[in-house]
Design an enzyme around this catalytic site. Structure first.
Site, short mmCIF file in Angstrom:
data_model
loop_
_atom_site.label_atom_id
_atom_site.label_comp_id
_atom_site.label_asym_id
_atom_site.label_seq_id
_atom_site.Cartn_x
_atom_site.Cartn_y
_atom_site.Cartn_z
CB SER A 23 18.00 6.80 -29.06
OG SER A 23 19.04 7.71 -28.51
CB SER A 526 49.05 34.13 -5.48
OG SER A 526 49.76 33.75 -4.43
#
Length: 614
Positions: A23, A526
């Site tokens: 930066s 499931s």
């Protein structure tokens, strides 16, 4: 403005490990090239006094660390994009985060870049994140790298230190296939070798960073390549006009050109080319255009208009590299939404061939991919799409995967090639179809999918329902979770990956049984919504009935008919649903029963009534 319009544009990223000064470098470069207005500099001075790390001096990193969290911590989290220009060239630069957990953000910046500035702290040399980011740059097709050896002031501007780092990186770049590397010694905080060459390093004879950026070669879209236009939108303002809108990914298009439309393989002729609403004779790669065709064609968003003599490949199975971008691991067999340009499809990872060690590029065995891991995978789609290998076209070779429940982007992939079996396997016609089998059986075939916690009573209920249906003369079959694991799924365990494959196999078997004209009852925990949704999608709209056998965990655990909860609580059974693995209850089941409140006979009647009512 006229000068800006004729400038070439270069897209680049800065990347590397945390605290390498990315930066600061870009912020100082923006300032030294005069790209910052006075009010921005004034705000920077105020922010530097509040958040800065450079004493009384301006902290240029704050120009790009736009998030409050970034300013407080002094790190980059998101990708910050900035535009600036010189008389010679315009630039869009992405400042990418250095922390490992934000690698997915860095990959986003790399996906559109043509050049990477890879920063290395002169005092630390090449780090793991340097290698990781360089690998991802290579994976994303970046072949030009400026190696910015930063913070040379902290090693007394030593030439030997710079040369050693440059040699190490050259070895890495060669291994990754990065063909153009220019190494530069910098002290970004002081502006050394950013815009002007520094007097502090007289031994360096190369370009400044800005000079190297001016000398870089953009990956120009070639107008001489074959036409390729992914359709983004079908424009139908009135009955007399139908236009196909998109950005030319390659080639040029002229009025009168013969084209083809894929994946359907239609042939047509270009009637009009519109650019910004104006008719033009031709348009070149990079232009956003609307095409109208002489012929009336069925074309939709996601189709590809190509030169008639140079069609793209079409397939529904691929080999690819996949960067995983989610906290939740990749589960092979789970359907994800694939977005390839403007095209959409459902996709499953059918195999992870291996994952890749980003330090050594070694292939490692893997059954799943976790956050920021890269794997070589095989992908299967529910429909064929037009594509090109990523090495040839980012537009037709790069895709993302979307989680269908959370709608979050979970993966970014690059297609390598179509799998041969994709073009060698075809549906075989059969004369006896589902309707004929159902008529012979005298019933409406369907799948009753019983889901719930272990101990909720779903297997007991499914068994009782089958007995009732059988007594009424129906042809049925019961698939029970435990029974199936003695045969078809005996090779599967209870990890999340195995549970997904367990349900995938059972859903396929149930679909075949419904196709055979049977009423099939499936009694499986499931636990995941995504897999139950996948199972539902294997059937017609009226063929799947989800039966949620609901009971509180405490009730299920008190029943504990098989002694499984006791084993799980004692640590002798791992990945047990309700204890150390989650259960995601259905949100809109067709039948919702409360087995802790309702009598068995009443539940049987409710399910049978639902089946017979149709």
């Amino acid at each position: 403005m006229a000068a800006a319009a004729t400038q070439t544009l270069l897209r680049l990223i800065t990347c590397g490990s945390v605290d390498d000064g990315k930066s600061t470098l870009i912020g100082r470069l923006l300032a030294d090239t005069g790209a910052l207005p006075e009010d921005v500099l004034e705000q920077l001075a105020r922010d530097s006094r509040r958040f800065g790390t450079q004493g009384e001096a301006l902290d240029y990193a704050l120009l790009l660390d736009g998030l409050e969290a970034e300013r407080e911590q002094g790190i980059t989290i998101d990708v910050a994009y900035r535009y600036f220009a010189t008389p010679a060239r315009a630039f869009i630069v992405a400042d990418c985060p250095g922390h490992e957990q934000y690698t997915r953000n860095m990959a986003t910046g790399a996906s559109t870049a043509e050049l990477a500035i890879v920063l290395v702290d002169a005092g630390k040399g090449l780090l793991r994140q340097t290698r990781r980011h360089s690998y991802i740059c290579a994976l994303m097709g970046i072949r030009q790298v400026l190696l910015a050896v930063n913070k040379m002031d902290r090693v007394d501007y030593a030439e030997a230190r710079f040369a050693a780092i440059a040699r190490d990186y050259a070895t890495l770049a060669a291994r990754l296939g990065i063909t153009q590397v220019t190494a530069l010694p910098l002290a970004a905080v002081h502006g050394d070798n950013l815009v002007q060459r520094s007097a502090r390093m007289p031994w360096y004879r190369g370009p400044s960073l800005l000079e190297a950026l001016h000398a870089a070669t953009p990956q120009a879209l070639s107008p001489t390549a074959p036409l390729c236009l992914p359709v983004q939108w079908v424009n139908r303002p009135h009955a007399d006009f139908r236009g196909y809108c998109g950005t030319l990914a390659a080639g040029r298009v002229r009025v009168g050109d013969a084209v083809s439309v894929w994946p359907a393989g239609l042939r047509a002729t270009v009637a009009r080319v519109l650019d910004a609403g104006r008719d033009v004779h031709q348009a070149e790669a990079g232009a956003a255009v609307t095409l109208s065709l002489v012929e009336a064609c069925d074309i939709a968003r996601g189709d590809v208009i190509a030169a008639a003599n140079a069609p793209p490949e079409v397939a529904d199975q691929f080999a690819c590299h996949l960067l995983w971008m989610s906290e939740a691991p990749l589960l092979p067999g789970r359907p994800y939404e694939l977005r390839l340009g403007s095209a959409r499809a459902l996709a499953q990872v059918t195999e992870i061939r291996h994952k890749i060690d980003v330090d050594t590029q070694d292939a490692l065995p893997a059954r799943t991919l976790r956050l920021n891991e890269v794997g070589s995978c095989q992908l299967s789609l529910d429909q064929a799409l037009a594509f090109a290998p990523y090495a040839h076209s980012r537009a037709l070779g790069g895709f993302v995967l979307i989680d269908r429940i959370s709608h979050a982007t979970v993966g970014a992939g690059m297609i390598n090639f179509a799998l041969r079996r994709a073009s060698n396997i075809h549906w075989q016609h059969v004369d006896v179809n589902r309707a004929a089998r159902a008529a012979q059986n005298g019933q409406r075939p369907r799948c009753l999918w019983f889901t719930g916690l272990s101990g909720s009573g779903k297997s007991t209920l499914a068994n009782a329902v089958e007995k009732r249906l059988f007594a009424l003369g129906h042809r049925t079959y019961l698939l029970d979770g435990d029974n199936v694991r003695h045969g078809l799924n005996r090779d599967l365990g209870f990890t999340a990956e195995d549970r997904v494959e367990n349900i995938r196999r059972v859903a396929e078997v149930a679909r075949l049984m419904v196709d055979a004209g049977l009423i099939v009852l499936v009694a499986f925990i499931s636990p995941f919504r995504a897999e139950r949704r996948m199972a539902r999608e294997r059937f017609g709209a009226d063929e799947f009935v989800e039966v949620f056998v609901d009971a509180p965990l405490a009730v299920c655990e008190a029943r504990d008919v098989k002694g499984l909860y006791a084993k799980a609580r004692a640590g002798r059974l791992s990945n047990f649903t309700g204890v150390d693995s989650p259960y995601e209850p259905p949100e809109q089941p067709e039948v919702h029963l409360h087995s802790d409140q309702d009598a068995l006979e009443a539940m049987i009647e409710e399910v049978v009534r639902r089946v017979l009512a149709g």
